[in-house]
Design a protein around this motif. Structure first.
Motif, PDB file in Angstrom:
ATOM      1  N   THR A  58       0.846  -1.187   0.000  1.00  0.00           N
ATOM      2  CA  THR A  58       0.000   0.000   0.000  1.00  0.00           C
ATOM      3  C   THR A  58       0.886   1.243   0.000  1.00  0.00           C
ATOM      4  O   THR A  58       2.063   1.193   0.393  1.00  0.00           O
ATOM      5  CB  THR A  58      -0.933   0.048   1.214  1.00  0.00           C
ATOM      6  OG1 THR A  58      -0.147  -0.024   2.414  1.00  0.00           O
ATOM      7  CG2 THR A  58      -1.908  -1.110   1.185  1.00  0.00           C
ATOM      8  N   TYR A  59       0.287   2.334  -0.423  1.00  0.00           N
ATOM      9  CA  TYR A  59       1.044   3.589  -0.543  1.00  0.00           C
ATOM     10  C   TYR A  59       0.090   4.729  -0.252  1.00  0.00           C
ATOM     11  O   TYR A  59      -1.060   4.714  -0.708  1.00  0.00           O
ATOM     12  CB  TYR A  59       1.611   3.710  -1.955  1.00  0.00           C
ATOM     13  CG  TYR A  59       2.526   4.877  -2.160  1.00  0.00           C
ATOM     14  CD1 TYR A  59       2.081   6.032  -2.793  1.00  0.00           C
ATOM     15  CD2 TYR A  59       3.849   4.827  -1.741  1.00  0.00           C
ATOM     16  CE1 TYR A  59       2.923   7.105  -2.985  1.00  0.00           C
ATOM     17  CE2 TYR A  59       4.699   5.894  -1.928  1.00  0.00           C
ATOM     18  CZ  TYR A  59       4.230   7.039  -2.563  1.00  0.00           C
ATOM     19  OH  TYR A  59       5.064   8.093  -2.750  1.00  0.00           O
ATOM     20  N   TYR A  60       0.570   5.720   0.514  1.00  0.00           N
ATOM     21  CA  TYR A  60      -0.305   6.814   0.933  1.00  0.00           C
ATOM     22  C   TYR A  60       0.349   8.169   0.708  1.00  0.00           C
ATOM     23  O   TYR A  60       1.568   8.303   0.783  1.00  0.00           O
ATOM     24  CB  TYR A  60      -0.627   6.682   2.435  1.00  0.00           C
ATOM     25  CG  TYR A  60      -1.355   5.423   2.800  1.00  0.00           C
ATOM     26  CD1 TYR A  60      -0.664   4.285   3.194  1.00  0.00           C
ATOM     27  CD2 TYR A  60      -2.749   5.370   2.754  1.00  0.00           C
ATOM     28  CE1 TYR A  60      -1.330   3.120   3.522  1.00  0.00           C
ATOM     29  CE2 TYR A  60      -3.425   4.209   3.084  1.00  0.00           C
ATOM     30  CZ  TYR A  60      -2.703   3.091   3.464  1.00  0.00           C
ATOM     31  OH  TYR A  60      -3.379   1.944   3.789  1.00  0.00           O
ATOM     32  N   SER A  61      -0.484   9.143   0.489  1.00  0.00           N
ATOM     33  CA  SER A  61       0.017  10.506   0.476  1.00  0.00           C
ATOM     34  C   SER A  61       0.319  10.920   1.910  1.00  0.00           C
ATOM     35  O   SER A  61      -0.259  10.378   2.870  1.00  0.00           O
ATOM     36  CB  SER A  61      -1.009  11.458  -0.131  1.00  0.00           C
ATOM     37  OG  SER A  61      -2.134  11.576   0.723  1.00  0.00           O
ATOM     38  N   ASP A  62       1.209  11.870   2.062  1.00  0.00           N
ATOM     39  CA  ASP A  62       1.581  12.320   3.399  1.00  0.00           C
ATOM     40  C   ASP A  62       0.377  12.915   4.138  1.00  0.00           C
ATOM     41  O   ASP A  62       0.301  12.840   5.364  1.00  0.00           O
ATOM     42  CB  ASP A  62       2.696  13.358   3.310  1.00  0.00           C
ATOM     43  CG  ASP A  62       4.023  12.743   2.911  1.00  0.00           C
ATOM     44  OD1 ASP A  62       4.907  13.496   2.462  1.00  0.00           O
ATOM     45  OD2 ASP A  62       4.172  11.508   3.034  1.00  0.00           O
ATOM     46  N   SER A  63      -0.539  13.483   3.403  1.00  0.00           N
ATOM     47  CA  SER A  63      -1.670  14.159   4.035  1.00  0.00           C
ATOM     48  C   SER A  63      -2.641  13.192   4.708  1.00  0.00           C
ATOM     49  O   SER A  63      -3.422  13.616   5.574  1.00  0.00           O
ATOM     50  CB  SER A  63      -2.411  15.012   3.003  1.00  0.00           C
ATOM     51  OG  SER A  63      -2.923  14.201   1.964  1.00  0.00           O
ATOM     52  N   VAL A  64      -2.612  11.921   4.324  1.00  0.00           N
ATOM     53  CA  VAL A  64      -3.560  10.970   4.909  1.00  0.00           C
ATOM     54  C   VAL A  64      -2.872   9.829   5.648  1.00  0.00           C
ATOM     55  O   VAL A  64      -3.553   9.028   6.304  1.00  0.00           O
ATOM     56  CB  VAL A  64      -4.508  10.387   3.846  1.00  0.00           C
ATOM     57  CG1 VAL A  64      -5.196  11.497   3.071  1.00  0.00           C
ATOM     58  CG2 VAL A  64      -3.772   9.442   2.906  1.00  0.00           C
ATOM     59  N   LYS A  65      -1.575   9.754   5.545  1.00  0.00           N
ATOM     60  CA  LYS A  65      -0.839   8.651   6.169  1.00  0.00           C
ATOM     61  C   LYS A  65      -1.110   8.610   7.671  1.00  0.00           C
ATOM     62  O   LYS A  65      -1.060   9.625   8.349  1.00  0.00           O
ATOM     63  CB  LYS A  65       0.648   8.823   5.890  1.00  0.00           C
ATOM     64  CG  LYS A  65       1.484   7.587   6.154  1.00  0.00           C
ATOM     65  CD  LYS A  65       2.936   7.844   5.754  1.00  0.00           C
ATOM     66  CE  LYS A  65       3.076   8.127   4.274  1.00  0.00           C
ATOM     67  NZ  LYS A  65       4.474   8.350   3.859  1.00  0.00           N
ATOM     68  N   GLY A  66      -1.422   7.440   8.154  1.00  0.00           N
ATOM     69  CA  GLY A  66      -1.728   7.283   9.573  1.00  0.00           C
ATOM     70  C   GLY A  66      -3.196   7.466   9.904  1.00  0.00           C
ATOM     71  O   GLY A  66      -3.636   7.116  11.007  1.00  0.00           O
ATOM     72  N   ARG A  67      -3.959   8.021   8.990  1.00  0.00           N
ATOM     73  CA  ARG A  67      -5.401   8.236   9.219  1.00  0.00           C
ATOM     74  C   ARG A  67      -6.260   7.376   8.295  1.00  0.00           C
ATOM     75  O   ARG A  67      -7.333   6.922   8.691  1.00  0.00           O
ATOM     76  CB  ARG A  67      -5.762   9.705   8.992  1.00  0.00           C
ATOM     77  CG  ARG A  67      -5.045  10.673   9.899  1.00  0.00           C
ATOM     78  CD  ARG A  67      -5.605  12.075   9.754  1.00  0.00           C
ATOM     79  NE  ARG A  67      -5.434  12.608   8.407  1.00  0.00           N
ATOM     80  CZ  ARG A  67      -6.444  13.050   7.653  1.00  0.00           C
ATOM     81  NH1 ARG A  67      -7.683  13.027   8.100  1.00  0.00           N
ATOM     82  NH2 ARG A  67      -6.206  13.537   6.438  1.00  0.00           N
ATOM     83  N   PHE A  68      -5.805   7.166   7.075  1.00  0.00           N
ATOM     84  CA  PHE A  68      -6.561   6.405   6.082  1.00  0.00           C
ATOM     85  C   PHE A  68      -5.905   5.042   5.880  1.00  0.00           C
ATOM     86  O   PHE A  68      -4.680   4.911   5.961  1.00  0.00           O
ATOM     87  CB  PHE A  68      -6.593   7.123   4.738  1.00  0.00           C
ATOM     88  CG  PHE A  68      -7.405   8.397   4.698  1.00  0.00           C
ATOM     89  CD1 PHE A  68      -7.879   8.995   5.857  1.00  0.00           C
ATOM     90  CD2 PHE A  68      -7.688   8.996   3.486  1.00  0.00           C
ATOM     91  CE1 PHE A  68      -8.623  10.161   5.821  1.00  0.00           C
ATOM     92  CE2 PHE A  68      -8.429  10.166   3.422  1.00  0.00           C
ATOM     93  CZ  PHE A  68      -8.894  10.747   4.593  1.00  0.00           C
ATOM     94  N   THR A  69      -6.728   4.062   5.568  1.00  0.00           N
ATOM     95  CA  THR A  69      -6.231   2.724   5.264  1.00  0.00           C
ATOM     96  C   THR A  69      -6.928   2.202   4.017  1.00  0.00           C
ATOM     97  O   THR A  69      -8.167   2.164   3.959  1.00  0.00           O
ATOM     98  CB  THR A  69      -6.490   1.761   6.423  1.00  0.00           C
ATOM     99  OG1 THR A  69      -5.865   2.257   7.611  1.00  0.00           O
ATOM    100  CG2 THR A  69      -5.917   0.383   6.109  1.00  0.00           C
TER     101      THR A  69
END
Length: 127
Positions: A58-69
């Protein structure tokens, strides 16, 4: 041909959670990398999260990392986006998209071409 249909959007208070779904019909999703984007009218599209074909990466933008899955269930031909700790800056239309390429090295540069897009689901976070 694949049809993608997002659902699960709505109005939520700041700090709340929503779970978006992206259901596919017409062909199995398991051959595609799946990405979630968000976009407000008149603004640029923003990458949110992506998941590999198997779901193992999985890969996340910094703006949602830790909040979105992001997750996927290939047996159900569905991709999910669990959104926690929402804030008003998360208010946007959310779109899922399927592509045949792998990885996210160039996602910020918008160099990937997408095979299919959903119609979007609106998320509104009130303060």
């Amino acid at each position: 041909q694949v049809q993608l249909v997002e659902s699960g959007g709505g109005l939520v208070q700041a700090g709340g959670s929503l779970r978006l779904s992206c259901a596919a019909s017409g062909r199995t999703l398991s051959v595609y990398t799946m990405d979630w984007f968000r976009q407000a009218p008149g603004k640029d599209r923003e990458f949110v999260a992506g998941i590999s074909r198997s779901g193992g990466i999985t890969y996340y933008s910094d703006s949602v990392k830790g909040r979105f899955t992001i997750s996927r269930d290939n047996a159900k031909n569905t991709v999910y986006l669990q959104m926690n700790a929402l804030n008003p800056e998360d208010t946007d239309g959310y779109y899922c998209a399927a592509r045949s390429t792998a990885g996210w090295a160039y996602v910020a540069d918008r160099k990937y071409e997408y095979d299919f897009w959903g119609q979007g689901t609106q998320v509104t976070v009130s303060s």
